[in-house]
Write an enzyme that holds these catalytic residues in place. Sequence first.
Site, short mmCIF file in Angstrom:
data_model
loop_
_atom_site.label_atom_id
_atom_site.label_comp_id
_atom_site.label_asym_id
_atom_site.label_seq_id
_atom_site.Cartn_x
_atom_site.Cartn_y
_atom_site.Cartn_z
N CYS A 103 -9.32 6.15 -0.52
CA CYS A 103 -10.36 6.77 0.05
C CYS A 103 -10.53 5.99 1.26
CB CYS A 103 -11.57 6.88 -0.69
SG CYS A 103 -12.52 8.05 0.04
N HIS A 190 -9.36 9.57 -5.82
CA HIS A 190 -9.71 8.39 -6.37
C HIS A 190 -9.17 8.70 -8.06
CE1 HIS A 190 -13.06 6.91 -3.97
NE2 HIS A 190 -13.32 8.30 -3.40
N GLU A 192 -9.25 5.99 -9.97
CA GLU A 192 -10.48 5.24 -10.54
C GLU A 192 -11.75 6.07 -11.10
OE1 GLU A 192 -12.09 4.56 -6.53
OE2 GLU A 192 -10.15 5.38 -7.36
#
Length: 240
Positions: A103, A190, A192
């Site tokens: 990002c 993302h 994560e």
Amino acid sequence: MSRSCRIGVLQPDAVLPEFQAEFGDYPGMVRDVLAAAAKPDERLEWAVYDVCQGEYPATPEECDAYVITGSRASVYDDDDWIRALEDYVKTLHAHRSKLVGICFGHQMVARALGGETRGAEAGWGVGIAASDVVGAAEFMQPARSSFNLIVSHRDQVTALPEGATLHAGSDFCPVSMFTVGSHILALQGHPEFIGGYSAALMNMRREILGEATWSNGMASLAMDNDREIVARWILNFLFD
């Protein structure tokens, strides 16, 4: 025989305190998703550097690879720590150090190496978004023609740096994954993030997002999330 990789997280922001009890902080999110995707013979070690406070490795060789996480900041903001991180990306590039940008990190890689990041005319991207694979690479195994990841951004990479290779994009976000050589991987999405954290962010920003974007983003969380597959791609890239 096991293989090890010491990963340095260059952390340019922190999860808001009211969300940390449930979701943890960004370095822990990255650690958890990569650890879950690691093979039994892959050992991951970790170091964290708070780049907002000027923390950096003594030398690039201090870690085998680096990850730049997301941030509420924009890479074109005129803050000293952002310019210092931009310079450090150039240093890692010069050393051909392994680097993954996520990002904000994705956008920082583009800007630091001569590309361009701007506020997107399309506005905010939130929830789960699909990207089409436009140039598969060897590390992208298991192979997919498209993948879904949680996104949370209003800036986008609008021009690739010289020598970059585009691997994925969409109509909304034409540049969602690229590499530079065999040492830098950049992702707009993302891997994560989990759905609960995405929902918390969207609820916090509901007025900023507007009802249509918020509603569509929340509904998108019912889609499959390919975070484990993309985490495997990252590890393939790092261990190559």
